[in-house]
Motif scaffolding. Structure first.
Motif, PDB file in Angstrom:
ATOM      1  N   SER A  70       0.822  -1.208   0.000  1.00 28.89           N
ATOM      2  CA  SER A  70       0.000   0.000   0.000  1.00 28.89           C
ATOM      3  C   SER A  70       0.855   1.256   0.000  1.00 28.89           C
ATOM      4  O   SER A  70       0.538   2.243  -0.662  1.00 28.89           O
ATOM      5  CB  SER A  70      -0.917   0.012   1.226  1.00 28.89           C
ATOM      6  OG  SER A  70      -1.727  -1.144   1.259  1.00 28.89           O
ATOM      7  N   ARG A  89      -3.159   2.998  -5.310  1.00 31.87           N
ATOM      8  CA  ARG A  89      -3.337   4.345  -4.757  1.00 31.87           C
ATOM      9  C   ARG A  89      -4.806   4.620  -4.445  1.00 31.87           C
ATOM     10  O   ARG A  89      -5.125   5.246  -3.422  1.00 31.87           O
ATOM     11  CB  ARG A  89      -2.800   5.380  -5.739  1.00 31.87           C
ATOM     12  CG  ARG A  89      -1.282   5.298  -5.962  1.00 31.87           C
ATOM     13  CD  ARG A  89      -0.794   6.412  -6.841  1.00 31.87           C
ATOM     14  NE  ARG A  89       0.634   6.288  -7.117  1.00 31.87           N
ATOM     15  CZ  ARG A  89       1.129   5.693  -8.205  1.00 31.87           C
ATOM     16  NH1 ARG A  89       0.299   5.173  -9.108  1.00 31.87           N
ATOM     17  NH2 ARG A  89       2.440   5.603  -8.372  1.00 31.87           N
ATOM     18  N   ARG A  92      -5.714   2.704  -1.279  1.00 25.35           N
ATOM     19  CA  ARG A  92      -4.684   2.763  -0.234  1.00 25.35           C
ATOM     20  C   ARG A  92      -5.285   2.814   1.169  1.00 25.35           C
ATOM     21  O   ARG A  92      -4.832   2.102   2.076  1.00 25.35           O
ATOM     22  CB  ARG A  92      -3.780   3.967  -0.458  1.00 25.35           C
ATOM     23  CG  ARG A  92      -2.753   4.157   0.649  1.00 25.35           C
ATOM     24  CD  ARG A  92      -1.770   5.247   0.300  1.00 25.35           C
ATOM     25  NE  ARG A  92      -0.872   4.823  -0.763  1.00 25.35           N
ATOM     26  CZ  ARG A  92      -0.034   5.659  -1.386  1.00 25.35           C
ATOM     27  NH1 ARG A  92      -0.034   6.941  -1.081  1.00 25.35           N
ATOM     28  NH2 ARG A  92       0.778   5.200  -2.327  1.00 25.35           N
TER      29      ARG A  92
END
Length: 219
Positions: A70, A89, A92
């Motif tokens: 992550s 992203r 995340r």
């Protein structure tokens, strides 16, 4: 016809890499753990504690892998089941919450596995283990509330299905063990083993529910 159902070579390599990393990390982690405890033969003789530490190690490695992936999208694109770095992203926050949850569970189980019993076997005092477990339970409660806010509808459905699968697995495994103990065919399940089995079966339930929803299909 059959070849069209197979993942592309890149996806196949990605799955192979994920499996290899998991196997190597798990093997090295368990070897390191047993090496640290090698001098304490009495501790190693406790199957309940080893089972608990093994379960904690699985949660620890999975939490660390998801967390690392992550924070480093380029790495996560190769080690996590996502489309690409941009997908990492976008997810995340949810991934980090999930990673933290796994790490906290590892701490909780590990503390219970290491607590010193009445015979002096163990590494943590009861008071220290109580503080760690209480903090872990509080953290899991906060993370659970947080996850509901960051997870999408699909993940909430997977969570609900996992809970249903968990009940069935508990009835089959833990319930079967209890019945066997009542009938005299097997020894009763120790409290520590029950806790370890609960979290191990919950992990299996998550994979089953996610697989039903197609979330384990290589991306």
């Amino acid at each position: 016809m059959m070849s069209s159902t197979l993942p592309p070579p890149a996806k196949t390599r990605k799955v192979a890499l994920q499996m290899a990393l998991g196997a190597v990390a798990g093997g090295l982690g368990m070897y390191g753990l047993l090496s640290l405890l090698d001098a304490d033969r009495a501790f190693l003789a406790s199957g309940d504690r080893i089972f608990a530490l093994g379960t904690a190690l699985v949660y620890l490695l999975m939490g660390a892998m998801v967390g690392l992936g992550s924070l480093l999208p380029g790495v996560g694109a190769k080690t996590l089941n996502v489309e690409d770095a941009d997908d990492v992203r976008e997810q995340r926050t949810a991934l980090l919450v999930g990673s933290a949850t796994f790490l906290v569970v590892a701490i909780l189980i590990g503390a219970l596995a290491l607590v010193r019993d009445s015979s002096g076997l163990g590494y943590l005092s009861a008071s220290t283990a109580t503080i760690v477990v209480a903090a872990a339970v509080l953290a899991l409660t906060v993370l659970g509330v947080r996850y509901r806010k960051v997870g999408d509808e699909l993940m909430r459905q997977v969570s609900r299905e996992a809970n249903g699968v968990l009940v069935l697995l508990l009835l089959a495994v833990v319930g079967g063990k209890a019945v066997g103990a009542v009938l005299g065919f097997t020894a009763p399940l120790a409290p520590l083993s029950f806790i370890s089995a609960f979290f191990a079966l919950y992990l299996a339930a998550i994979f089953i529910a996610a697989g039903r929803r197609g979330l384990l299909t290589p991306r």
